[in-house]
Design an enzyme around this catalytic site. Structure first.
Site, PDB file in Angstrom:
ATOM      1  N   LYS A  45     -81.320  16.985 -48.197  1.00 18.50           N
ATOM      2  CA  LYS A  45     -80.401  15.844 -48.198  1.00 18.50           C
ATOM      3  C   LYS A  45     -79.201  16.188 -49.065  1.00 18.50           C
ATOM      4  CE  LYS A  45     -80.591  11.636 -46.459  1.00 18.50           C
ATOM      5  NZ  LYS A  45     -81.449  11.215 -45.332  1.00 18.50           N
TER       6      LYS A  45
ATOM      7  N   GLY B 100     -78.770  -5.034 -42.635  1.00 19.68           N
ATOM      8  CA  GLY B 100     -77.776  -3.997 -42.396  1.00 19.68           C
ATOM      9  C   GLY B 100     -77.213  -4.110 -40.989  1.00 19.68           C
TER      10      GLY B 100
ATOM     11  N   GLY C   8     -75.259  -1.212 -39.752  1.00 19.38           N
ATOM     12  CA  GLY C   8     -74.701   0.123 -39.520  1.00 19.38           C
ATOM     13  C   GLY C   8     -75.262   0.692 -38.227  1.00 19.38           C
TER      14      GLY C   8
HETATM   15  N1  GLU Z   1     -79.856  10.951 -41.860  1.00 18.04           N
HETATM   16  C1  GLU Z   1     -80.890  10.786 -40.889  1.00 18.04           C
HETATM   17  C2  GLU Z   1     -82.226  10.593 -41.565  1.00 18.04           C
HETATM   18  O1  GLU Z   1     -82.315  10.133 -42.678  1.00 18.04           O
HETATM   19  C3  GLU Z   1     -80.894  11.906 -39.879  1.00 18.04           C
HETATM   20  C4  GLU Z   1     -81.075  13.269 -40.443  1.00 18.04           C
HETATM   21  C5  GLU Z   1     -80.788  14.365 -39.443  1.00 18.04           C
HETATM   22  O2  GLU Z   1     -80.461  14.074 -38.321  1.00 18.04           O
HETATM   23  O3  GLU Z   1     -80.908  15.520 -39.851  1.00 18.04           O
HETATM   24  O4  GLU Z   1     -83.241  10.788 -40.970  1.00 18.04           O
END
Ligand code: GLU
Length: 428
Positions: free
Chosen positions: A107, A219, A221
């Site tokens: 992340k 939310g 979004g």
């Molecule tokens: N941000 C999204 C998640 O928390 C997608 C992550 C991704 O596609 O790599 O799962």
């Protein structure tokens, strides 16, 4: 959506410890999985539109890559912290494992508020983030994606910077790209749709017809909007949606008892999902306090905003009618709220299972990008349904046969898969 004193990394570690105890993991495996394998912290100097330099703080955390390259989104948020990113990277490891795709968990984040940045400043920030970390990420190493307040356009700027630095076309470096620029059809819908695929399966198990249910969503979004879309398609009705109000720096809930109209709400929301309360009121919505979404008399609650939203102090306010909580967000429920959920026998679809549709589709996007091939939308969404349904059934079967709640069952399955991969590689 105000931040609380809960530290998401402590929550993530507590949840991991519980799974490690159930699996009786040895000390080395616990030490390896309790913390990220690698972290990058850096400064990103940006020239602002007024000519001044401003320095932003950025992160990329790779929690684990035993099952494949690290994978996970990148958030722009004013209250981002390294501990939030650490927690989210760990949850990505469990997410790719529960979805059973050959990826690990990572992340990233930048402490910033994109509401206050121009288009060009956002572009420079994206390029600056890549310049600081490009040697440590890549299509076979760690693959970023969109998350809170980041978009396909941000991904494209990052791809462009990465390819420029590397001197070759590498579209598999990042996912969530715009369609037509290496993005996959179905990716923007994937997380929200995935949430509802798991809700559909949970309703099947509980023997409830989707058209007899109503829901409330936190939310507005990307995840929330597409969850509402598919939930309505399977016959459900959403009566309340909450969203963040940038001007008042608080959130509000918007209720229409006969059912919210997705297109109507989209027409009065900004690109970050902030609903204009004046305009919503003119459209006949009741404007209620931010937490009202949680107190509605509904069958299904879908927290699809940020972490730490259902807590020990507000969980008691959930209406007695609630039967299912589908966690569209990452880490929306704190461990003390979990106790209330267990006591009330609410069917919880844990975050890293419920919202695994996004990363599953990102995996499909990566495969397409690496093959330089383009799949049809129905093909992508069909494969998504197969993967999400299989993951849900594996967790619910395991929960039933081992008398565990869904969160514990999902944890045991995924921690076990990752621990095994580490062992097989000779890491522990
Ligand atoms: N941000 C999204 C998640 O928390 C997608 C992550 C991704 O596609 O790599 O799962």
């Amino acid at each position: 959506m105000a931040k609380t004193a809960y530290n998401p990394f402590e929550t993530a570690q507590k949840q991991f410890d519980r799974a490690a105890d159930m699996l009786e993991l040895d000390q080395a495996t616990r030490d390896l999985l309790r913390n990220p394998i690698r972290e990058f912290h850096f400064s990103i100097p940006i020239r602002m539109d007024d000519g001044q330099m401003k320095v932003f703080r950025g992160f990329r955390v790779q929690h684990n890559d035993a099952r494949g390259p690290a994978k996970g989104g990148l958030r722009f948020h004013p209250q981002e912290t390294i501990d939030t990113v650490r927690a989210l990277s760990m949850w990505m490891t469990w997410k790719t494992a529960v979805a059973d795709i050959p990826l690990g968990g990572g992340k990233g984040g930048v402490i910033c508020d994109p509401h206050n940045l121009s288009h060009t400043e956002q572009e420079r920030l994206c390029r600056g983030w890549v310049r600081q970390v490009y040697k440590n990420i890549g299509p076979t190493v760690d693959i970023p994606a969109p998350d809170v307040m980041t978009s396909p356009q941000h991904m494209l700027w990052m791809l462009d910077e990465y390819e420029t630095l590397r001197g070759e076309k590498l579209p598999g470096f990042i996912t969530g790209k715009p369609v037509g620029m290496g993005g996959s059809l179905g990716r923007k819908e994937a997380t929200g749709y995935g949430v509802i695929i798991t809700v559909r399966e949970a309703l099947k198990e509980l023997n409830i017809n989707p058209s007899d249910t109503i829901a409330s969503v936190q939310g507005f979004g990307n995840v929330s909007q597409f969850a509402i879309e598919l939930y309505e398609q399977i016959g459900g009705k959403v009566i309340c949606v909450s969203s963040w109000d940038q001007e008042d720096q608080t959130s509000y809930s918007f209720r229409k008892k006969e059912g919210v109209d997705l297109e109507e709400l989209r027409s009065v929301a900004n690109p970050f999902g902030g609903i204009d309360k004046q305009k919503a009121q003119e459209l006949g919505y009741e404007v209620l306090p931010g937490e009202a979404w949680l107190e509605q008399e509904v069958d299904i609650l879908i927290p699809a905003a940020l972490e730490n939203q259902i807590t020990g102090s507000n969980a008691e306010k959930m209406n007695k009618r609630v039967k299912i909580i589908a966690e569209g967000a990452n880490g929306p429920t704190t461990p003390d709220a979990d106790n209330v959920i267990i006591e009330r026998d609410i069917f919880i679809i844990p975050d890293f299972l419920a919202n695994a549709g996004g990363v599953t589709c990102s995996y499909f996007e990566q495969v397409q990008s690496n093959m330089n091939y383009f799949w049809e939308r129905d093909d992508v969404l069909g494969r998504l349904d197969v993967k999400m349904t299989a993951a849900f059934i594996a967790v619910s079967d395991f929960s039933r046969s081992n008398k565990l709640n869904m969160r514990d069952a999902a944890y045991v399955i995924s921690v076990n898969r990752v621990a095994q991969a580490c062992k097989d590689r000779g890491w522990v």
